[in-house]
Design an enzyme around this catalytic site. Sequence first.
Site, PDB file in Angstrom:
ATOM      1  N   SER A 425       0.817  -1.216   0.000  1.00 50.78           N
ATOM      2  CA  SER A 425       0.000   0.000   0.000  1.00 50.78           C
ATOM      3  C   SER A 425       0.846   1.259   0.000  1.00 50.78           C
ATOM      4  CB  SER A 425      -0.924   0.015   1.225  1.00 50.78           C
ATOM      5  OG  SER A 425      -0.171  -0.089   2.415  1.00 50.78           O
ATOM      6  N   HIS A 446      -2.338  -2.869  -6.397  1.00 52.20           N
ATOM      7  CA  HIS A 446      -2.778  -2.400  -5.089  1.00 52.20           C
ATOM      8  C   HIS A 446      -4.299  -2.345  -5.031  1.00 52.20           C
ATOM      9  CE1 HIS A 446      -3.095   1.036  -1.940  1.00 52.20           C
ATOM     10  NE2 HIS A 446      -3.160  -0.146  -1.372  1.00 52.20           N
ATOM     11  N   GLU A 458      -4.792   0.021  -8.254  1.00 55.42           N
ATOM     12  CA  GLU A 458      -3.654   0.800  -8.733  1.00 55.42           C
ATOM     13  C   GLU A 458      -2.624  -0.172  -9.317  1.00 55.42           C
ATOM     14  OE1 GLU A 458      -3.320   4.741  -5.927  1.00 55.42           O
ATOM     15  OE2 GLU A 458      -2.602   2.859  -5.085  1.00 55.42           O
ATOM     16  N   ASN A 496      -3.387   6.478  -1.366  1.00 55.22           N
ATOM     17  CA  ASN A 496      -2.917   6.658   0.012  1.00 55.22           C
ATOM     18  C   ASN A 496      -2.158   7.968   0.191  1.00 55.22           C
ATOM     19  OD1 ASN A 496      -4.070   4.371   1.046  1.00 55.22           O
ATOM     20  ND2 ASN A 496      -2.266   3.099   0.793  1.00 55.22           N
TER      21      ASN A 496
END
Length: 653
Positions: A425, A446, A458, A496
């Site tokens: 992540s 991801h 992702e 993130n």
Amino acid sequence: MIAPQATETKHWRFHTDLEKIGWLTIHSPEGSVNVLSREAIMELETLVARIEDLAASGELVGVVLLSDKESGFIAGADISEFDAMSDFSVLPEALKRTHALFARIENLKVPFVAGIHGFCLGGGLELALACHYRIAVNDDKTRIGFPEVNLGIFPGFGGTGRSIRQAGPVDAMGIMLTGKMLRAGAARGLNLVDKLVRHRDMLRWEGRRAVLSKRKSSGAPWSKRIMALGPLRGYVASKMREQAGKKARQEHYPAPYALIDLFEQHGDDWQAMIRGEVEAFVPLMGSPTATNLRRVFFLSEGLKKQGLKGAKFARVHVIGAGVMGGDIAAWCAYRGMSVTLQDLDMARIQPALDRAKKLFKKRYKKKHEVDAAMLRLVADPQGLGVPRADVIIEAVVEKLDVKQAIFAGVEDKLKPDAILATNTSSIELERIAEALKDPARLIGLHFFNPVAQLPLVEVIRSRFNSDEAIARGASFAQAIGKSPVVVKSAPGFLVNRVLMPYMLGAVERVERGESKELLDAAAVAFGMPMGPIELMDTVGLDVGKSVASELGHAVPEDSQFARLIAAGKLGRKTGEGFYKWEKGKAVKGPAPAHADLAGLGRELVKPLVDTTEVVVGEGVVASPELADIGVILGTGFAPFLGGPLKARKDGRA
């Protein structure tokens, strides 16, 4: 045998046979699906005039409408025309013209039968409802519904009144307000379809029988229609507004409320409901919400054009049976892949299998489908599935040395063309790939929690990766029904990276004594699906701290955040974090009053928007448009605003 009365236009074919049955086939020349463009509707006007003449002269006993596209019947109106159609000088007359055309079909003296397979959505369903009788293929590919609400509008080709006539007010409004797509059996149960057949090749035969037997659909029974009569309609409408309010605020998504208003005015008269569509529909089409939702739709569709043609994946091996790894494995099995799930022992794998079974029971209707999915998901503590896998996904703890050891251990066992991926992540791929003999093998895939609900994956590109490796990763994401956004390997990647300043900024305000309930309510008032404190609890405080550290955000040891983690109160998964959690929901106290909730929400979201601009400037994503769709799909950022950068451009964030 084709009789002399054969006609072909750009979008339609029509001929009559020796039994005087007319066969009308739609075949949109561009794309894989049929759509009702303005040109297609104009051509249909001409064909309907011909059909009227043939019927009047006795040369035609009925018409069967079919599609020759593999994908289905008609996927709806042509959305690419919607921006031009939102012009107030064009749209009302275009709607009235289509209303008149569908009324002519409905008023034909000979039977007009629709044969449906695959997609029958939006304007396609509205055309089918104007036919006298509807036959549908009862298989898993058939999907029937009104998705217009997802584009900020509601049915505008007469579908409001005709669906109420057929299904009754409560069921019809429920379909339109939710945008839910029905399977053939459910559509038959709601009287939107009159007959089911097992195979597509039976549509022609059953259509012929329906014409020769002069079959005609009947409307909803009195027991359903009564809910639109007298004072009951006002009560039903108020309940609908109450339910809509739980899903969307009127100032953000006006279409459901406009449809409910239309129902409250005319719901007892389906023809009046159709007449009222134009006035209610026109302001919605050009609204900022509809404009932005169309933008989101086209950006989402653009993601589907990535990847390699013909790429196929049958076997997936997942290493790590925690929440993320187990749920990735379950999702791949749900999507039809054969999956092996590896962890240290069965004690660690079994909870993931139990969660998978819950997912399958929720998603599948029949026990044998659940059983088949469970057979596709195999516990594999020894990693025997690695050599056979087309895709290997690592999803263990966010510790660099652990990930490096795993990849070093599997690299020599892979098939030559297998995808090797990490679900990290936040850790840069180049650092993980250092342990590999061929660092170009490793890409990032991801996923986001909960895997079954969030559509984004992702696809992380390191400086070692080739275009083909990334395209294969995008192809795999599409193969399991996810939307891939390619991002450069950088701390936190896209989602993130932009989420963390937003969440930590809200946490800092709570540390200073501000109400977490107020902050969460403000973010929701702005348009976020949940507030930043509830989101931190959902993600997990330990995960949040780990990502924050990777991104260089310190968590002070004397903070409430750190104390909760030290006490094992990690959020939803442990039953307590910033909130206590009961039955999967945060237990919240009342939020203090605030004069401008949405304004406070904009203030909270500002770090997310600022960071999105920074990420685009750094080239982590290729364009502002990709950043917008990635943040929408990965965080739930208000789709009606079109994404963080579009919202800032419009002065709304």
